[in-house]
Design a protein around this motif. Structure first.
Motif, PDB file in Angstrom:
ATOM      1  N   LYS A  10       0.824  -1.208   0.000  1.00 27.86           N
ATOM      2  CA  LYS A  10       0.000   0.000   0.000  1.00 27.86           C
ATOM      3  C   LYS A  10       0.859   1.259   0.000  1.00 27.86           C
ATOM      4  CE  LYS A  10      -3.709  -2.258   2.608  1.00 27.86           C
ATOM      5  NZ  LYS A  10      -4.481  -2.260   3.899  1.00 27.86           N
ATOM      6  N   SER A  11       2.159   1.105   0.232  1.00 33.10           N
ATOM      7  CA  SER A  11       3.072   2.254   0.277  1.00 33.10           C
ATOM      8  C   SER A  11       3.688   2.551  -1.080  1.00 33.10           C
ATOM      9  CB  SER A  11       4.185   2.008   1.296  1.00 33.10           C
ATOM     10  OG  SER A  11       3.666   1.796   2.576  1.00 33.10           O
ATOM     11  N   ASN A  12       2.993   2.144  -2.138  1.00 30.57           N
ATOM     12  CA  ASN A  12       3.464   2.412  -3.512  1.00 30.57           C
ATOM     13  C   ASN A  12       4.770   1.694  -3.813  1.00 30.57           C
ATOM     14  OD1 ASN A  12       3.304   3.659  -6.076  1.00 30.57           O
ATOM     15  ND2 ASN A  12       4.657   5.330  -5.419  1.00 30.57           N
ATOM     16  N   LEU A  13       4.916   0.466  -3.287  1.00 35.05           N
ATOM     17  CA  LEU A  13       6.130  -0.309  -3.486  1.00 35.05           C
ATOM     18  C   LEU A  13       5.869  -1.524  -4.356  1.00 35.05           C
ATOM     19  CD1 LEU A  13       7.694  -0.354   0.107  1.00 35.05           C
ATOM     20  CD2 LEU A  13       8.374   1.058  -1.841  1.00 35.05           C
ATOM     21  N   ALA A  14       6.920  -1.913  -5.083  1.00 38.86           N
ATOM     22  CA  ALA A  14       6.889  -3.146  -5.869  1.00 38.86           C
ATOM     23  C   ALA A  14       8.151  -3.941  -5.552  1.00 38.86           C
ATOM     24  CB  ALA A  14       6.834  -2.831  -7.361  1.00 38.86           C
ATOM     25  N   ALA A  15       8.027  -5.261  -5.559  1.00 38.78           N
ATOM     26  CA  ALA A  15       9.167  -6.144  -5.282  1.00 38.78           C
ATOM     27  C   ALA A  15       9.375  -7.087  -6.452  1.00 38.78           C
ATOM     28  CB  ALA A  15       8.930  -6.939  -4.007  1.00 38.78           C
ATOM     29  N   THR A  16      10.635  -7.196  -6.896  1.00 38.45           N
ATOM     30  CA  THR A  16      10.992  -8.091  -7.987  1.00 38.45           C
ATOM     31  C   THR A  16      12.135  -8.988  -7.537  1.00 38.45           C
ATOM     32  OG1 THR A  16      10.416  -6.379  -9.611  1.00 38.45           O
ATOM     33  CG2 THR A  16      11.751  -8.237 -10.385  1.00 38.45           C
ATOM     34  N   GLU A  17      11.893 -10.283  -7.450  1.00 41.21           N
ATOM     35  CA  GLU A  17      12.974 -11.191  -7.067  1.00 41.21           C
ATOM     36  C   GLU A  17      13.970 -11.283  -8.223  1.00 41.21           C
ATOM     37  OE1 GLU A  17      13.795 -15.668  -5.256  1.00 41.21           O
ATOM     38  OE2 GLU A  17      11.847 -15.202  -6.167  1.00 41.21           O
ATOM     39  N   TYR A  36      20.080 -28.793  -0.450  1.00 41.39           N
ATOM     40  CA  TYR A  36      20.574 -27.923   0.624  1.00 41.39           C
ATOM     41  C   TYR A  36      19.407 -27.076   1.106  1.00 41.39           C
ATOM     42  CZ  TYR A  36      23.411 -24.688   3.290  1.00 41.39           C
ATOM     43  OH  TYR A  36      23.940 -23.946   4.318  1.00 41.39           O
ATOM     44  N   PRO A  37      19.147 -26.996   2.420  1.00 43.58           N
ATOM     45  CA  PRO A  37      17.868 -26.466   2.900  1.00 43.58           C
ATOM     46  C   PRO A  37      17.762 -24.959   3.124  1.00 43.58           C
ATOM     47  CG  PRO A  37      19.088 -27.378   4.745  1.00 43.58           C
ATOM     48  CD  PRO A  37      19.923 -27.639   3.516  1.00 43.58           C
ATOM     49  N   LEU A  38      18.872 -24.233   3.145  1.00 42.43           N
ATOM     50  CA  LEU A  38      18.824 -22.820   3.538  1.00 42.43           C
ATOM     51  C   LEU A  38      18.984 -21.925   2.313  1.00 42.43           C
ATOM     52  CD1 LEU A  38      21.039 -22.964   6.757  1.00 42.43           C
ATOM     53  CD2 LEU A  38      18.544 -22.938   6.621  1.00 42.43           C
ATOM     54  N   ILE A  39      17.966 -21.157   2.005  1.00 46.54           N
ATOM     55  CA  ILE A  39      17.960 -20.325   0.798  1.00 46.54           C
ATOM     56  C   ILE A  39      17.611 -18.884   1.162  1.00 46.54           C
ATOM     57  CG2 ILE A  39      16.849 -19.913  -1.434  1.00 46.54           C
ATOM     58  CD1 ILE A  39      16.283 -22.919  -1.557  1.00 46.54           C
ATOM     59  N   LYS A  40      18.394 -17.966   0.619  1.00 50.72           N
ATOM     60  CA  LYS A  40      18.135 -16.536   0.801  1.00 50.72           C
ATOM     61  C   LYS A  40      17.612 -15.970  -0.522  1.00 50.72           C
ATOM     62  CE  LYS A  40      19.700 -14.438   3.925  1.00 50.72           C
ATOM     63  NZ  LYS A  40      19.195 -14.159   5.286  1.00 50.72           N
ATOM     64  N   HIS A  41      16.469 -15.295  -0.458  1.00 51.09           N
ATOM     65  CA  HIS A  41      15.866 -14.665  -1.636  1.00 51.09           C
ATOM     66  C   HIS A  41      16.200 -13.174  -1.618  1.00 51.09           C
ATOM     67  CE1 HIS A  41      13.049 -18.136  -2.463  1.00 51.09           C
ATOM     68  NE2 HIS A  41      13.416 -18.374  -1.216  1.00 51.09           N
ATOM     69  N   PHE A  42      16.510 -12.625  -2.781  1.00 50.22           N
ATOM     70  CA  PHE A  42      16.792 -11.197  -2.892  1.00 50.22           C
ATOM     71  C   PHE A  42      15.762 -10.534  -3.804  1.00 50.22           C
ATOM     72  CE2 PHE A  42      21.356 -12.537  -2.105  1.00 50.22           C
ATOM     73  CZ  PHE A  42      21.382 -12.046  -0.808  1.00 50.22           C
ATOM     74  N   TYR A  43      15.193  -9.429  -3.309  1.00 47.85           N
ATOM     75  CA  TYR A  43      14.185  -8.689  -4.062  1.00 47.85           C
ATOM     76  C   TYR A  43      14.636  -7.246  -4.252  1.00 47.85           C
ATOM     77  CZ  TYR A  43      11.127 -12.514  -2.507  1.00 47.85           C
ATOM     78  OH  TYR A  43      10.581 -13.743  -2.249  1.00 47.85           O
ATOM     79  N   PHE A  44      14.505  -6.738  -5.475  1.00 47.36           N
ATOM     80  CA  PHE A  44      14.633  -5.307  -5.709  1.00 47.36           C
ATOM     81  C   PHE A  44      13.333  -4.653  -5.247  1.00 47.36           C
ATOM     82  CE2 PHE A  44      17.783  -5.956  -9.373  1.00 47.36           C
ATOM     83  CZ  PHE A  44      18.860  -5.587  -8.589  1.00 47.36           C
ATOM     84  N   ILE A  45      13.451  -3.632  -4.411  1.00 49.00           N
ATOM     85  CA  ILE A  45      12.299  -2.869  -3.945  1.00 49.00           C
ATOM     86  C   ILE A  45      12.324  -1.508  -4.633  1.00 49.00           C
ATOM     87  CG2 ILE A  45      11.082  -1.949  -1.945  1.00 49.00           C
ATOM     88  CD1 ILE A  45      11.327  -5.016  -1.971  1.00 49.00           C
ATOM     89  N   THR A  46      11.265  -1.208  -5.357  1.00 51.17           N
ATOM     90  CA  THR A  46      11.180   0.061  -6.074  1.00 51.17           C
ATOM     91  C   THR A  46       9.785   0.652  -5.888  1.00 51.17           C
ATOM     92  OG1 THR A  46      10.348  -0.923  -8.141  1.00 51.17           O
ATOM     93  CG2 THR A  46      12.746  -0.826  -7.848  1.00 51.17           C
ATOM     94  N   LYS A  47       9.636   1.870  -6.343  1.00 48.56           N
ATOM     95  CA  LYS A  47       8.288   2.425  -6.425  1.00 48.56           C
ATOM     96  C   LYS A  47       7.537   1.701  -7.540  1.00 48.56           C
ATOM     97  CE  LYS A  47       9.538   6.927  -4.554  1.00 48.56           C
ATOM     98  NZ  LYS A  47       9.620   8.389  -4.794  1.00 48.56           N
ATOM     99  N   VAL A  48       6.223   1.712  -7.459  1.00 48.81           N
ATOM    100  CA  VAL A  48       5.409   0.994  -8.445  1.00 48.81           C
ATOM    101  C   VAL A  48       5.703   1.502  -9.849  1.00 48.81           C
ATOM    102  CG1 VAL A  48       3.049   0.589  -9.250  1.00 48.81           C
ATOM    103  CG2 VAL A  48       3.597   0.388  -6.814  1.00 48.81           C
TER     104      VAL A  48
END
Length: 276
Positions: free
Chosen positions: A96-103, A234-246
């Protein structure tokens, strides 16, 4: 010289001076991009930023010191960051804060020791015993010193998910006196590198992108590699997302496109990532 001619000459000289001054104050870079967020991503972001600026020299890329995922999610809506990096997806409230996430990439979360250590692997049971102090010495006789993070940290959350015994062991470790503690991902890596007998959690991406003197341990005899993590062994995975405005700026779109280009993907692969 008549007054009108004198005035025209003066006006021409003034125009030349003004133009010259304007050129002097024009910044060296037409565009600037400021990036930041989870510390696990910073080394790779810097490498991407250098490569991006070589291709687009009119754009200056600045990577901030570690802000954490939460810091990035707060900074982007305020305009303090053009691109944030988070290790988690957005909540409904954050959308709702005008954010978008792209893995854009994934890496292995790893249990690591200094390269000076001869240890190469660990089991979940051993990890739990190290955290409680039941297992207090390495095979060479050195004291085991777990490096702790705050309970809400994503690395701690991932450890808790490995087993109920590790979840209970972490709670006990937080009550132990004298164990080293790190606030940021870089501080954790520093302490694992420098404190004799230290063991802690970091990521393959941080180790490779920052050329850290750390070794990722096998976990239950499974190597912490992109291949083994991507195939689910292997069980431990880190996801990275770019956070930008919509609606991102053109420079933001260009940087994300570069990250997804062959040149950007090569950097990601070389720094221990695989692609979603």
């Amino acid at each position: 010289m008549k007054f009108g001619q004198l005035f025209d000459s003066f006006r021409n000289i003034s125009w030349v001076l003004a133009s010259t001054l304007a050129l002097l104050v024009v910044p060296a870079h037409a565009d600037e991009l400021t990036l930041g967020g989870t510390g696990n991503s910073l080394g790779t972001l810097r490498l991407l930023g250098v490569a991006f600026s070589k291709k687009y020299p009119d754009t200056k890329v600045t990577v901030m010191s570690s802000l954490g995922s939460s810091g990035a999610l707060k900074a982007v809506p305020k305009g303090a960051l053009d691109i944030g990096v988070s290790s988690r997806a957005l909540t409904d409230e954050e959308r709702k804060s005008n954010l978008a996430a792209t893995e854009y990439a994934r890496t292995a979360t790893v249990i690591a020791v200094s390269n000076k250590s001869s240890v190469t692997d660990i089991t979940r049971e051993q990890l739990a015993d190290m955290l409680t102090g039941k297992l207090g010495k390495w095979p060479d006789g050195g004291v085991i010193r777990p490096v702790l993070r705050q309970p809400g940290d994503d690395n701690s959350r991932q450890l808790r998910g490995l087993s109920p015994a590790i979840e209970q062991a972490l709670a006990k470790a937080e009550q132990r006196q004298g164990l080293p503690f790190a606030v940021t991902d870089q501080e954790a890596a520093d302490k694992i590198e420098s404190i004799p007998g230290a063991v802690g959690v970091t990521t393959l991406a941080l180790i490779k992108s920052e050329n850290r003197n750390l070794r990722a341990l096998k976990l239950d005899n499974v190597a912490a590699t992109p291949t083994e993590a991507a195939n689910g062994k292997y069980p431990l995975i880190k996801h990275f997302y770019f956070i930008t405005k919509v609606v991102p700026s053109g420079s933001v779109e260009k940087f994300i496109a570069f990250t997804n280009s062959p040149a950007g993907r090569d950097i990601l692969i070389q720094t221990g990532h695989w692609l979603p």
